[in-house]
Design an enzyme around this catalytic site. Structure first.
Site, short mmCIF file in Angstrom:
data_model
loop_
_atom_site.label_atom_id
_atom_site.label_comp_id
_atom_site.label_asym_id
_atom_site.label_seq_id
_atom_site.Cartn_x
_atom_site.Cartn_y
_atom_site.Cartn_z
N ALA A 350 -15.54 4.51 5.59
CA ALA A 350 -16.01 3.20 6.03
C ALA A 350 -14.80 2.30 6.19
O ALA A 350 -13.71 2.63 5.73
CB ALA A 350 -16.96 2.60 4.99
N MET A 351 -15.00 1.16 6.86
CA MET A 351 -13.89 0.23 7.08
C MET A 351 -14.38 -1.19 6.89
O MET A 351 -15.37 -1.61 7.48
CB MET A 351 -13.31 0.43 8.49
CG MET A 351 -12.23 -0.55 8.85
SD MET A 351 -10.76 -0.39 7.79
CE MET A 351 -10.24 -2.09 7.73
N GLU A 352 -13.63 -1.94 6.08
CA GLU A 352 -14.07 -3.26 5.61
C GLU A 352 -13.81 -4.40 6.60
O GLU A 352 -13.52 -5.52 6.18
CB GLU A 352 -13.37 -3.58 4.29
CG GLU A 352 -11.86 -3.89 4.39
CD GLU A 352 -10.97 -2.68 4.17
OE1 GLU A 352 -11.44 -1.54 4.36
OE2 GLU A 352 -9.78 -2.86 3.82
N ASN A 353 -13.94 -4.16 7.91
CA ASN A 353 -13.76 -5.25 8.88
C ASN A 353 -14.54 -6.47 8.40
O ASN A 353 -15.69 -6.35 8.01
CB ASN A 353 -14.27 -4.82 10.25
CG ASN A 353 -13.81 -3.44 10.62
OD1 ASN A 353 -12.62 -3.20 10.76
ND2 ASN A 353 -14.74 -2.51 10.73
N GLU A 386 -16.70 -1.66 0.07
CA GLU A 386 -16.39 -2.46 1.25
C GLU A 386 -16.69 -3.94 1.03
O GLU A 386 -15.94 -4.82 1.46
CB GLU A 386 -17.16 -1.94 2.47
CG GLU A 386 -16.94 -0.45 2.79
CD GLU A 386 -15.49 -0.04 2.87
OE1 GLU A 386 -14.63 -0.87 3.22
OE2 GLU A 386 -15.19 1.13 2.54
N HIS A 389 -14.00 -5.78 -0.76
CA HIS A 389 -12.87 -6.15 0.10
C HIS A 389 -13.09 -7.48 0.82
O HIS A 389 -12.13 -8.08 1.30
CB HIS A 389 -12.66 -5.10 1.18
CG HIS A 389 -11.85 -3.91 0.79
ND1 HIS A 389 -10.64 -4.00 0.14
CD2 HIS A 389 -12.06 -2.58 0.99
CE1 HIS A 389 -10.14 -2.77 -0.04
NE2 HIS A 389 -10.99 -1.90 0.45
#
Ligand SMILES: *[C@@H]1O[C@H](CO)[C@@H](O)[C@H](O)[C@H]1NC(C)=O
Ligand SMILES: *[C@@H]1O[C@H](CO)[C@@H](O)[C@H](O)[C@H]1NC(C)=O
Ligand SMILES: *[C@@H]1O[C@H](CO)[C@@H](O)[C@H](O)[C@H]1NC(C)=O
Ligand SMILES: *[C@@H]1O[C@H](CO)[C@@H](O)[C@H](O)[C@H]1NC(C)=O
Ligand SMILES: [Zn+2]
Length: 966
Positions: A350-353, A386, A389
């Protein structure tokens, strides 16, 4: 980024199945280690000069600013206006592209005649011969452009001016560009999936660490924060998402296309690596009664997935987790919306954009009845990671990638706190020990490990940055922050975080800023530490590894040593701290209360730690400290006696710790292997998951080494004796297997009970699993097997069965529509004991119509995990090497894993010679498998030594235990 970049869920699952043992890990099963190792090997040997240590990545300092990997400090961005138009259909040349333009407003802070801005793989439009157009705000004079070009190695657009920009003035730079919307999972990229027979295209992004520059020209460093005004242009029938909330979409016509234009509210001041843009035809689920009335929470996914309710679990847990972090940080959620989206193709977990978190489907979607409780736990922890973050990392960002360990270690640690809040009955605060800590200890016990913290000047190139995303960064980072939070207390830790976030919001930090705030909180709380937070923590983050603390309970003598799994390994990186640590030692003695002692030296004496005649002592309570513990043999004996008589007197995490420490100490030749084996004797009374799981991971190595020798029989008999009570316990707990255990960890341990019982032939087990499987075979439309037990039941029934079971499972695999179900069947098919079925399955692996290319190597490896499949797989790999190499060699990571996987059991001279022969026969034809072949040779040698040294006593021990009365 979410965990899972460095170890994908698929691999993680296999690891549990394969049960990495501490011993086997040497051995570099960890992909991470392999990567590190190759990295070290390719380090260019700089001119030997013992006095001036040069950075490994910069042999000689480049002369020109555009040859340096870091941006000059003359310009800082203020805001960007970015318009992007991704095409979801190929253009006339059959290529997927996106078009766009961008204006960056930047301030000149030091006079310069050079503009250097990141741009990678973008085709820039020319204006009067230049790839950008310069303008200004508030009437400053605009210098004319002298020259502009793309500097490929450093990924810059460089603009030289005829006269300098003036310090204090603000300028604009306009660029127009076309990029490829490739399926390369980086920057602005393309993901595809099939819905109702139609192929659908999603345009999405993954910027971290250095791919924002692949979407539009930008100052692509984390400290170059700015405000972003984003506009996306997209086809009718699709929706556009970005970090901020959208305004109402409008219809436009562009180049003769009828399209929608969606503009977004300006973002907060943020880093480029946290940007996200998505265009898709997904739908979402939202909660009208969420506890965050002021924050819009939406879960996005494929229409089918949302209609089936697969986003409900994520939606239900997001609100509570946000509430938890708001309290923990004493800071409101910084944005007005939180979108989370599940993508069919995504490289990390996953990516915490900021405001638009992207996930793999398996990390966000949950399918009750089909997904297991492990799948559910994964969703809860990744979401928690996430969301953590959104403050730590996004609101406050470390200045450069060398501090990545702080960002990721922190999010990993607190993800367990957030998940614990959302699922209070799961024991998440305990499970961190099993999921993160004991695993990374085996990696960090290698002489080739590395410190958590790197120097800023050593991390320059994108590939240096990417290499930091490893298990040391995530898991050891989490372990040492947990240790710190425990010794200053969670309340004080959270207080320090609050003031840290308050001081640095919308700004950047270095890790010592956090130490300073934690110190302030420590002082304010009146906690007396003999050294500062920074002094204590330096020893844990600036040198690699960790200590083994040896406690002599007769004298109270305590000593520490750098713990190395291989006692013969040589540490050739010196440490200013001499590989000594400041160790917070906690312990209990016979029924007493927790006590504490700081070990600040290599040796010390604490008479509180001496014992009376029948007392015992266990140290490192709940494994809060990142170290291993050894004792004098009398205390070991007493601990083992205690475990056998009343194991509940020792905390459950410490029961697991005693097993894990003993097996690792045995590997390091600090205690006898039989002592390690004796720590498993109490398991016939143990029903808790953590001790069982730890033992089974550690014993797995014994199975790999001995399951083709005369040790196998007695070893099986011993394990059968140990697991029988557990099997009966669960039979009762689940009312003759009709109920799902209530406790999360019981659900896990039920799987251990059934898999171990069936594999050792406990009466009733095979009948049970084959019975369930039969039921399903008789009615393929109705699979009643409990989701948690599916893999184990499939595997055990296929192992006990013949061609009918196999063929049935195969047809169900071909028919499966849910990826996790297909994966379970695919692995279970390799459990059969019929050589001809295994050989046929191996042949299927080379037929992409039967086994997808992406799954070929992992299937061969899972066949090799079966002791009957092992020689077949090795023969197969050798016979088909040309084919495998030419057709499957591309996916480099999995290819190294192939050699690694099929040679796990190698431990004889004969096998060693076969490996050498293989290496010789295929010289020049090994590609990315070459390093893993070297590792396989090294590991085989280590295994030969280990077997030679241990076989007789292990055999004897199992024989006498197996025949002794219960
Ligand atoms: C930037 O691109 C958008 C969309 O393609 C277009 O409408 C706009 O006119 C462009 N701006 C400039 C200054 O060319
Ligand atoms: C925009 O275009 C779509 C499709 O052509 C149409 O259904 C819709 O009514 C239009 N909206 C507006 C506000 O014109
Ligand atoms: C338990 O299940 C087995 C197999 O399904 C069945 O034969 C047995 O009668 C059951 N026993 C009880 C007590 O329900
Ligand atoms: C495979 O799936 C289809 C559609 O879901 C179903 O009609 C068919 O019966 C299934 N085949 C088997 C062997 O279960
Ligand atoms: Zn992360």
């Amino acid at each position: 980024m979410g965990k899972g970049l460095f170890i994908s869920k698929a691999v993680a699952v296999t690891c549990v199945v394969a049960a990495i043992s501490a011993v086997a890990t040497i051995i570099g099963l960890a992909v991470v280690y392999a990567k590190e190792k190759t990295k070290n090997e390719v380090t260019p040997p700089t001119t030997p000069s013992p006095t001036s240590p040069t950075s490994p990545t910069t042999p000689s300092p480049p002369k020109e600013p555009w040859q340096r990997y870091r941006l000059p400090d003359s310009l800082v961005p203020v805001s960007y206006e970015v318009k992007l138009w991704p095409w979801l259909e190929p253009n006339a040349d059959g290529m997927y592209i996106f078009k766009g333009n961008s204006t960056v407003v930047f301030k000149c802070v030091k006079e310069t005649d050079l503009i250097i801005i990141h741009s990678n793989k973008l085709n820039l439009t020319s204006f009067e011969g230049h790839q950008a157009a310069l303008g200004c705000l508030n009437g400053a004079t605009v210098p004319s452009l002298k020259k502009s070009w793309l500097e490929i190695p450093t990924q810059y657009l460089v603009v030289q001016l005829n006269s300098p920009l003036i310090a204090g003035s603000t300028y604009t730079l306009f660029t127009e560009f076309v990029g490829e919307l490739a399926d390369d999972l980086g920057g602005f990229y393309r993901s595809e999936y099939k819905e109702d027979g139609v192929i659908k295209v999603v345009a999405t992004t993954q910027m971290q660490p250095t791919d924002a520059r692949k979407a539009f020209p930008c100052f692509d460093e984390p400290a170059m924060k700015a405000v972003f005004y984003i506009t996306l242009i997209h086809p009718h029938g699709t929706v556009a998402l970005s970090n901020a909330m959208n305004y109402n979409p409008v219809n436009i016509t562009l180049d003769g296309h009828n399209l929608i234009q969606t503009r977004f509210e300006p973002t907060e001041i943020m880093s480029t690596y946290l940007l996200a843009f998505v265009v898709c035809d997904f739908t979402f689920t939202t909660n009208t009664t969420n506890p965050h009335a002021d924050v819009l929470i939406r879960i996005w996914a494929r229409r089918k997935a949302i209609e089936e309710g697969q986003g409900n679990y994520a939606l239900e847990k997001t609100g509570p987790i946000l509430t938890f972090f708001e309290n923990y940080y004493k800071s409101p959620y910084p944005l007005n919306k939180s979108d989370q989206i599940a993508l069919p193709d995504f490289s990390a977990g996953a990516m915490e954009n900021w405001g638009l978190i992207t996930y793999r489907e398996t990390a966000l979607l949950y399918n009750p009845g089909v997904s297991s409780n492990g799948d559910k736990e994964w969703v809860a922890t990744v979401i928690s990671h996430e969301l953590a973050h959104m403050w730590f990392g996004n609101l406050v960002t470390t200045r450069w990638w060398n501090d990545l360990w702080l960002n990721e270690g922190f999010a990993t640690y607190v993800s367990y706190l957030g998940a614990n809040y959302a699922e209070p009955t799961w024991n998440m605060k305990d499970l961190i020990v099993l999921n993160e800590i004991i695993g990374v200890m085996t990696v960090d016990a290698l002489a080739s490990s590395h410190p958590l913290s790197s120097k800023e000047e050593d991390i320059l190139k994108p590939e240096d940055i990417s290499a930091l995303f490893d298990s040391i960064t995530y898991s050891k980072g989490a372990a040492v922050l947990r240790m710190l939070s425990e010794f200053i207390t969670e309340a004080v830790f959270s207080k320090g975080l609050q003031t840290y976030l308050e001081e640095f919001k919308y700004k950047n930090t270095v890790y010592t800023d956090l130490w300073r705030h934690l110190q302030m909180a420590v002082d304010e709380a009146g906690i007396k530490l003999q050294h500062s937070v920074e002094t204590i923590m330096n020893r844990w983050i600036l040198q690699m590894g960790f200590p083994v603390v040896t406690i002599n309970t007769k004298t109270g003598r305590i000593t520490q040593n750098h713990f190395l799994l291989d006692p013969d390994s040589v540490v050739d990186t010196p440490s200013v701290y001499n590989y000594e640590w400041f160790v917070p030692i906690t312990w209990i003695k016979t029924g007493g209360v927790e006590q504490q002692y700081w070990l600040f030296n290599k040796e010390a004496t604490n008479t509180n730690m001496t014992l009376g005649a029948n007392d015992w002592l266990v140290a490192n309570l709940d494994m809060k400290g990142f170290y291993r513990v050894n004792y004098d043999s009398e205390n070991w004996d007493r601990l083992l006696t205690k475990l056998s008589s009343k194991h509940q007197d020792i905390p459950v995490i410490n029961r697991a710790q005693i097993i894990d420490d003993a097996f690792n100490l045995a590997r390091a030749k600090m205690v006898d292997t039989t002592l390690a084996l004796r720590t498993t004797k109490f398991l016939n009374k143990e029903v808790e998951y953590m001790p069982w799981e730890t033992a089974s991971r550690n014993l797995n190595y014994f199975f790999l080494m001995f399951d083709r020798s005369e040790v196998y029989g007695p070893m099986q008999a011993y394990l059968k004796k140990q697991v029988t009570p557990l099997f009966n316990y669960f039979k009762e707990l689940t009312v003759n297997w009709t109920k799902i255990p209530e406790k999360h960890t019981d659900q896990y341990n039920q799987v251990n009970a059934i898999s171990k019982a069936c594999s050792t032939g406990v009466e009733g087990c095979e009948e049970l699993t084959t019975g369930w499987f039969r039921e399903w075979m008789n009615n393929p439309a109705k699979n009643n097997i409990s989701a948690n037990l599916k893999y184990t039941v499939y595997c055990s029934a296929i192992a006990a069965g013949g061609v009918d079971e196999w063929d049935f499972a195969w047809s169900m695999y071909k028919n499966a529509t849910i990826a996790s179900e297909a994966d379970k069947l695919m692995s279970a098919l390799s459990c059969t004991k019929q050589p001809w079925l295994l050989n046929r399955y191996l042949e299927y692996c080379l037929d992409p119509k039967k086994i997808r290319k992406q799954d070929a190597t992992s299937t061969i490896v899972s066949i090799a995990r079966n002791s009957i499949g092992q020689p077949l797989a090795w023969d197969f790999v050798r016979a088909k090497w040309d084919h495998l190499f030419n057709d499957y060699g591309g996916a480099s990571m999995s290819f190294g894993g192939l050699i690694n996987g099929v040679t796990q059991r190698f431990s004889s001279e004969f096998e060693y010679k076969q490996l050498l022969q293989f290496k010789e026969d295929n010289a020049g034809q090994l590609g990315s498998a070459a390093p893993s072949l070297e590792q396989a040779l090294e590991r085989t040698e280590a295994n030969m030594k280990w077997v030679a040294m241990n076989k007789d006593q292990v055999l004897q021990w199992f024989q006498s235990e197996a025949s002794s009365p219960v």
